[in-house]
Design a protein around this motif. Structure first.
Motif, PDB file in Angstrom:
ATOM      1  N   LEU A  18       0.816  -1.221   0.000  1.00  0.00           N
ATOM      2  CA  LEU A  18       0.000   0.000   0.000  1.00  0.00           C
ATOM      3  C   LEU A  18       0.849   1.271   0.000  1.00  0.00           C
ATOM      4  N   LEU A  19       1.997   1.225   0.655  1.00  0.00           N
ATOM      5  CA  LEU A  19       2.834   2.426   0.755  1.00  0.00           C
ATOM      6  C   LEU A  19       3.929   2.496  -0.300  1.00  0.00           C
ATOM      7  N   GLY A  20       4.356   1.349  -0.829  1.00  0.00           N
ATOM      8  CA  GLY A  20       5.540   1.367  -1.669  1.00  0.00           C
ATOM      9  C   GLY A  20       5.412   0.827  -3.075  1.00  0.00           C
ATOM     10  N   ILE A  21       4.257   0.266  -3.425  1.00  0.00           N
ATOM     11  CA  ILE A  21       4.083  -0.310  -4.761  1.00  0.00           C
ATOM     12  C   ILE A  21       2.983   0.464  -5.482  1.00  0.00           C
ATOM     13  N   PRO A  22       3.355   1.389  -6.355  1.00  0.00           N
ATOM     14  CA  PRO A  22       2.352   2.242  -6.990  1.00  0.00           C
ATOM     15  C   PRO A  22       1.543   1.567  -8.096  1.00  0.00           C
ATOM     16  N   SER A  23       2.080   0.490  -8.688  1.00  0.00           N
ATOM     17  CA  SER A  23       1.369  -0.143  -9.804  1.00  0.00           C
ATOM     18  C   SER A  23       1.867  -1.573  -9.994  1.00  0.00           C
ATOM     19  N   LEU A  27       5.728  -3.352  -9.711  1.00  0.00           N
ATOM     20  CA  LEU A  27       6.004  -4.610  -9.016  1.00  0.00           C
ATOM     21  C   LEU A  27       6.656  -5.612  -9.957  1.00  0.00           C
ATOM     22  N   GLU A  28       6.120  -5.734 -11.163  1.00  0.00           N
ATOM     23  CA  GLU A  28       6.666  -6.686 -12.132  1.00  0.00           C
ATOM     24  C   GLU A  28       8.106  -6.325 -12.514  1.00  0.00           C
ATOM     25  N   THR A  92      12.141  -7.899   2.685  1.00  0.00           N
ATOM     26  CA  THR A  92      10.736  -7.590   2.431  1.00  0.00           C
ATOM     27  C   THR A  92      10.373  -7.912   0.986  1.00  0.00           C
ATOM     28  N   ILE A  93      11.249  -7.548   0.059  1.00  0.00           N
ATOM     29  CA  ILE A  93      10.989  -7.837  -1.360  1.00  0.00           C
ATOM     30  C   ILE A  93      10.997  -9.343  -1.601  1.00  0.00           C
ATOM     31  N   LEU A 110      -4.966  -5.551  -4.172  1.00  0.00           N
ATOM     32  CA  LEU A 110      -4.494  -4.554  -3.201  1.00  0.00           C
ATOM     33  C   LEU A 110      -3.927  -3.329  -3.915  1.00  0.00           C
ATOM     34  N   ILE A 111      -3.099  -3.585  -4.917  1.00  0.00           N
ATOM     35  CA  ILE A 111      -2.490  -2.476  -5.671  1.00  0.00           C
ATOM     36  C   ILE A 111      -3.578  -1.675  -6.375  1.00  0.00           C
TER      37      ILE A 111
END
Length: 132
Positions: A18-23, A27-28, A92-93, A110-111
């Motif tokens: 929610l805080l660090g993955i904008p799309s 992520l891909e 974390t990743i 979620l994204i």
């Protein structure tokens, strides 16, 4: 694996998404570079693997670099390699990669839920308020 046997997404991973993955493309791109840690990528190569325009891949790589997830260097063109700036970020990743492989739809939702909220807030700003 059915939905009943799937473990819930850990709260720290939900927060990271929610805080660090904008799309999803972000992520891909992150997971692509993680999957081939020793390889240096240029925007064209990443674009081909991610099915994106080169300019979009360039933006993603630059953003990943600014967040300390990949390192950027020039040789003579701009190249990127997976290299998280902190071991906690790398851990974390790694966990996110595992969670994503097991919960693709939930992570994607979620994204998108974050994106949908922003779109709804934007749309709501243009609603006419009925005067009393």
């Amino acid at each position: 694996m059915n939905d009943m046997s799937r473990a819930p997404i850990p709260k720290d991973i939900v927060r990271f998404i929610l805080l660090g993955i904008p799309s999803v493309p972000y992520l891909e791109a992150m997971l692509l570079l993680r999957s081939e840690r020793e390889r240096a990528w240029d925007a064209r190569q990443a674009a081909e693997r991610l099915y994106l325009a080169e300019s979009a891949a360039q933006s993603l790589l630059d953003e990943l670099s600014s967040k300390g997830i990949v390192e950027a260097f020039d040789q003579p063109k701009r190249l990127y390699r997976y290299h998280p700036s902190a071991s906690e970020l790398a851990q974390t990743i790694d966990l996110l990669a595992k969670v994503y492989s097991e919960n693709l739809i939930e992570v994607t939702n979620l994204i998108h839920s974050k994106t949908n909220k922003k779109a709804q807030q934007f749309a709501d700003a243009f609603l006419w308020k009925k005067e009393s």
